[in-house]
Design a protein around this motif. Structure first.
Motif, short mmCIF file in Angstrom:
data_model
loop_
_atom_site.label_atom_id
_atom_site.label_comp_id
_atom_site.label_asym_id
_atom_site.label_seq_id
_atom_site.Cartn_x
_atom_site.Cartn_y
_atom_site.Cartn_z
N GLY A 70 0.74 -1.20 -0.01
CA GLY A 70 0.08 -0.15 -0.04
C GLY A 70 0.78 1.36 -0.06
O GLY A 70 2.02 1.43 -0.07
N GLY A 71 0.24 2.57 -0.20
CA GLY A 71 1.09 3.64 -0.08
C GLY A 71 1.06 4.32 -1.41
O GLY A 71 0.84 3.47 -2.39
N THR A 72 1.42 5.47 -1.46
CA THR A 72 1.43 6.12 -2.76
C THR A 72 2.58 5.55 -3.61
O THR A 72 2.04 5.36 -4.73
CB THR A 72 1.68 7.75 -2.73
N ILE A 73 3.66 5.44 -3.41
CA ILE A 73 4.74 4.72 -4.09
C ILE A 73 4.32 3.16 -4.49
O ILE A 73 4.52 3.15 -5.68
CB ILE A 73 6.11 4.64 -3.13
N ALA A 74 3.98 2.49 -3.71
CA ALA A 74 3.40 1.19 -4.17
C ALA A 74 2.23 1.43 -5.19
O ALA A 74 2.34 0.65 -6.33
CB ALA A 74 2.72 0.42 -3.03
N GLU A 75 1.33 2.16 -4.92
CA GLU A 75 0.50 2.53 -6.21
C GLU A 75 0.96 2.83 -7.67
O GLU A 75 0.79 2.39 -8.56
CB GLU A 75 -0.61 3.40 -5.54
N LEU A 76 2.08 3.93 -7.41
CA LEU A 76 2.75 4.15 -8.64
C LEU A 76 3.48 3.11 -9.31
O LEU A 76 3.53 2.91 -10.41
CB LEU A 76 3.53 5.53 -8.31
N PHE A 77 3.78 2.45 -8.34
CA PHE A 77 4.62 1.07 -8.91
C PHE A 77 3.79 0.00 -9.72
O PHE A 77 4.20 -0.33 -10.50
CB PHE A 77 5.60 0.39 -7.85
N THR A 78 2.70 0.02 -8.84
CA THR A 78 1.78 -1.01 -9.47
C THR A 78 1.28 -0.58 -10.91
O THR A 78 1.26 -1.28 -11.98
CB THR A 78 0.47 -1.11 -8.68
N SER A 79 0.92 0.73 -11.01
CA SER A 79 0.22 1.31 -12.24
C SER A 79 1.62 1.41 -13.26
O SER A 79 1.34 0.66 -14.40
CB SER A 79 -0.16 2.80 -12.13
N PHE A 80 2.86 1.53 -13.14
CA PHE A 80 3.97 1.38 -14.05
C PHE A 80 4.25 -0.10 -14.40
O PHE A 80 4.24 -0.17 -15.51
CB PHE A 80 5.10 2.01 -13.50
N TYR A 81 3.99 -0.97 -13.48
CA TYR A 81 4.27 -2.31 -14.00
C TYR A 81 3.24 -2.77 -14.63
O TYR A 81 3.47 -3.60 -15.71
CB TYR A 81 4.52 -3.22 -12.46
N SER A 82 1.96 -2.72 -14.41
CA SER A 82 0.93 -3.04 -15.25
C SER A 82 1.17 -2.54 -16.68
O SER A 82 0.98 -3.44 -17.80
CB SER A 82 -0.61 -2.60 -14.78
N LEU A 83 1.45 -1.23 -17.16
CA LEU A 83 1.48 -0.74 -18.26
C LEU A 83 2.92 -1.38 -18.85
O LEU A 83 2.72 -1.97 -20.07
CB LEU A 83 1.76 0.70 -18.03
N SER A 84 4.03 -1.58 -18.21
CA SER A 84 5.21 -1.95 -18.60
C SER A 84 4.92 -3.28 -19.24
O SER A 84 5.54 -3.87 -20.19
CB SER A 84 6.21 -1.90 -17.73
N VAL A 85 4.54 -4.11 -18.37
CA VAL A 85 4.31 -5.51 -18.80
C VAL A 85 3.34 -5.76 -19.75
O VAL A 85 3.40 -6.80 -20.75
CB VAL A 85 3.74 -6.39 -17.52
N ALA A 86 2.27 -4.89 -19.88
CA ALA A 86 1.27 -4.87 -21.07
C ALA A 86 2.28 -4.69 -22.23
O ALA A 86 2.00 -5.31 -23.64
CB ALA A 86 0.10 -4.13 -20.89
N VAL A 87 2.92 -3.74 -22.19
CA VAL A 87 3.61 -3.18 -23.40
C VAL A 87 4.82 -4.36 -24.04
O VAL A 87 5.06 -4.69 -25.03
CB VAL A 87 4.44 -1.86 -23.24
N LEU A 88 5.54 -5.04 -23.03
CA LEU A 88 6.39 -6.06 -22.98
C LEU A 88 5.75 -7.09 -23.98
O LEU A 88 6.35 -7.88 -24.71
CB LEU A 88 7.32 -6.55 -21.93
#
Length: 464
Positions: A22-40
C-alpha cells in the motif's frame, strides 16, 4: 536454479508485493508495472508473429490485437486511478470489450476445427471450471456493465480450457494454458472491482494484484514460447506424427527381428552346412569316393542359397520405399522357367504393379514347389480377376496340412524334412505386401498346393 524460476518468482513478487504494501509509491509502481508488462507482452507477441509461421503466426496476430486493447484499457483505467476517481464509462468499457473479440474469434475458429477431438472426458474440467465461474457470476455480480465483461471472461475460459484439454499432452499446450490462466485471473479482479463500487484505494490491492498476475502470465508464457520456438500443429497433424512414430517403431522391431534371423542363420544353419561339407571332404580324402565329393558340392550350393536368402531378406526389410510400375508377369515367368529342369507350364498373361523383386517372389514359390512338394510339374496360371492381376503357382505334390497353412508365411517357420531357413515364404509375403497385394495358399485337386497372389493391375500403362 533454473532462470525461468527466477523470472516467474520476480514477476509474482512485482505483481503481489506492492499491492500488499500500500501507499502512494506502491500504487505508482503497480500502475507502472501494469503498463510496462502489457507493452512488453505486446512487443514479444509481435516479435513471435514476425519470426514464426503457420498457426503460431495466426495465433500471435489475434493475441497482439487483444494485448493492444488490453494496454488501451489499462491506460484509461490508470489515468482515472491516478486521479483517484474510477468510473466504468463507455470509453473504458469499449476498450475492454474489444480486447476480447480477437482472442474469442481465434478460439472459436480453432475449437471448431478440432471439435471432433473434444470427448466428454476432455470436456469434464472445462465444464467444471466454467460452471463454477458461472455460479459465481450469478451469485455475486451486479447488473452493471462489468457483468458483460465477466461473461466474456467465462466464454474465453471455457473455449481455451477446452483447447487445453485437447492438447494437454502436446508441446503447444502452453498457448492455451496462457490464455486460460490469464483470463481466469482477470475474472475475480473484475468481479471485486464491481463489488467494491470501484473504490480506488481497494482497486490498488487485490484486484490490481490479480490483474498484474494475469499480465505476468502473458509475459512469462510468451517468453517461453519464443525461447522454445513452440509451434501449433493441428491435432490431426499430431496424430499423423504418432502414427509415423508407431510405423517407425514397428519397422525398427522388424529390422531387429530380421537381423536376429540372419544372425541365427549364419551362426547355426550355415555353420551346420559347413561342418557337413567338411565331413564329406574328409570322407572323400580317406575313401576317394566321388559320391562324397558330390555331396559336398551339393551342400556348398545349398549354403550359397542360404546366404542369398539372407541377402534377400535384408533387401526386402531394409527397403525404404517401393517404386512400382506395370510389369509383364508372363515375361518374368518365362525368364525364370529356363533355370529349372522340371516342366513349368505357363497359361494366360497379366500385367501387375510391381518391381524387379517380383522375380524373387516367383522364384521362391517355384523353388518351394520343386524342393518340398515332390511334384512332377508346375503350372503357373496368369489372369485378371476383379480388376486385379492374379498369379497362381500350382504344384501336384504332397500338399500342405491345414494346421501348417496358418503358419506358412511366418518368420523362420519350418516344416518337413526338407525345410530350409524358413525365410522363403516370409520374403514372398513381405514383398507382396509392399506392393499392396495379398498372398495365400489353397489345395490343388486332387493333390498338391496352389499359391495365389493378387496384385494391383493397370489398364493404361505399358508393361515393362
Amino acid at each position: 536454479m533454473d532462470r525461468r524460476i527466477y523470472l516467474a518468482s520476480l514477476l509474482v513478487l512485482c505483481s503481489v508485493v506492492p499491492s500488499a504494501l500500500g501507499g502512494t509509491i506502491a500504487e505508482l509502481f503497480t500502475s507502472f508495472y501494469s503498463l510496462s508488462v502489457a507493452v512488453l507482452s505486446l512487443l514479444l507477441a509481435l516479435l513471435i508473429h514476425r519470426t514464426s509461421d503457420g498457426e503460431a503466426k495466426t495465433f500471435m496476430k489475434y493475441l497482439s490485437l487483444t494485448l493492444a486493447f488490453q494496454f488501451l484499457f489499462l491506460s484509461l483505467t490508470t489515468k482515472m486511478l491516478l486521479n483517484r476517481h474510477f468510473v466504468l464509462n463507455l470509453e473504458v468499457f469499449v476498450a475492454a470489450v474489444l480486447s476480447y473479440f480477437s482472442i474469442l474469434a481465434y478460439g472459436i475458429r480453432k475449437l471448431a476445427a478440432e471439435f471432433k477431438f473434444l470427448t466428454p472426458k476432455r470436456l469434464a474440467i472445462p465444464v467444471l471450471v466454467s460452471s463454477a465461474v458461472l455460479i459465481t457470476i450469478m451469485v455475486y455480480s451486479k447488473p452493471d456493465a462489468m457483468l458483460w465483461l465477466l461473461l466474456l471472461d467465462l466464454a474465453v475460459v471455457f473455449i481455451f480450457l477446452s483447447l487445453l484439454a485437447i492438447y494437454a499432452k502436446a508441446e503447444n499446450y502452453i498457448y492455451w494454458l496462457m490464455v486460460s490462466v490469464a483470463f481466469l485471473l482477470q475474472f475475480p479482479a473484475k468481479l471485486l472491482m464491481s463489488l467494491s463500487n470501484y473504490d480506488v484505494s481497494y482497486l490498488y490491492t487485490i484486484p490490481a494484484a490479480l490483474y498484474n498476475l494475469s499480465l505476468s502470465t502473458f509475459l512469462f508464457c510468451l517468453y517461453e514460447i519464443h525461447r522454445r520456438k513452440v509451434k501449433i500443429p493441428s491435432l490431426s497433424e499430431l496424430e499423423e506424427r504418432v502414427k509415423n512414430y508407431e510405423t517407425l517403431l514397428d519397422r525398427i522391431n522388424e529390422l531387429k527381428e530380421a537381423f536376429r534371423l540372419m544372425n541365427q542363420a549364419l551362426r547355426y544353419d550355415v555353420l551346420k552346412k559347413l561342418q557337413i561339407i567338411s565331413g564329406y571332404v574328409e570322407s572323400y580324402e580317406i575313401t576317394n569316393d566321388s559320391r562324397f565329393l558330390q555331396k559336398a558340392i551339393e551342400n556348398v550350393k545349398e549354403c550359397a542359397e542360404y546366404v542369398e536368402k539372407i541377402g534377400s531378406l535384408d533387401s526386402v526389410i531394409s527397403a525404404d520405399k517401393v517404386e512400382i510400375r506395370p510389369v509383364n508377369v508372363k515375361r518374368v515367368v518365362e525368364e525364370l522357367r529356363a533355370n529349372y529342369e522340371i516342366p513349368i507350364i505357363v497359361k494366360g498373361s497379366c500385367v501387375a504393379m510391381a518391381d524387379e523383386a517380383l522375380s524373387l517372389v516367383l522364384e521362391n514359390l517355384i523353388e518351394n514347389a520343386v524342393r518340398h512338394s515332390g511334384t512332377d510339374r508346375i503350372e503357373i496360371v496368369l489372369s485378371e480377376v476383379a480388376g486385379e492381376a492374379e498369379i497362381r503357382v500350382i504344384d501336384y505334390g504332397t500338399g500342405i496340412p491345414e494346421d501348417v497353412k496358418k503358419r506358412l508365411f511366418e518368420k523362420a517357420f519350418r516344416y518337413g524334412e526338407t525345410a530350409g531357413l524358413g525365410l522363403g515364404l516370409y520374403i514372398v509375403k513381405k514383398i507382396v505386401e509392399r506392393y499392396g497385394g495379398k498372398v495365400w495358399v489353397e489345395d490343388t485337386k486332387p493333390k498338391g498346393a496352389t499359391f495365389v497372389i493378387r496384385l494391383r493391375t493397370t489398364q493404361t500403362s505399358e508393361p515393362q
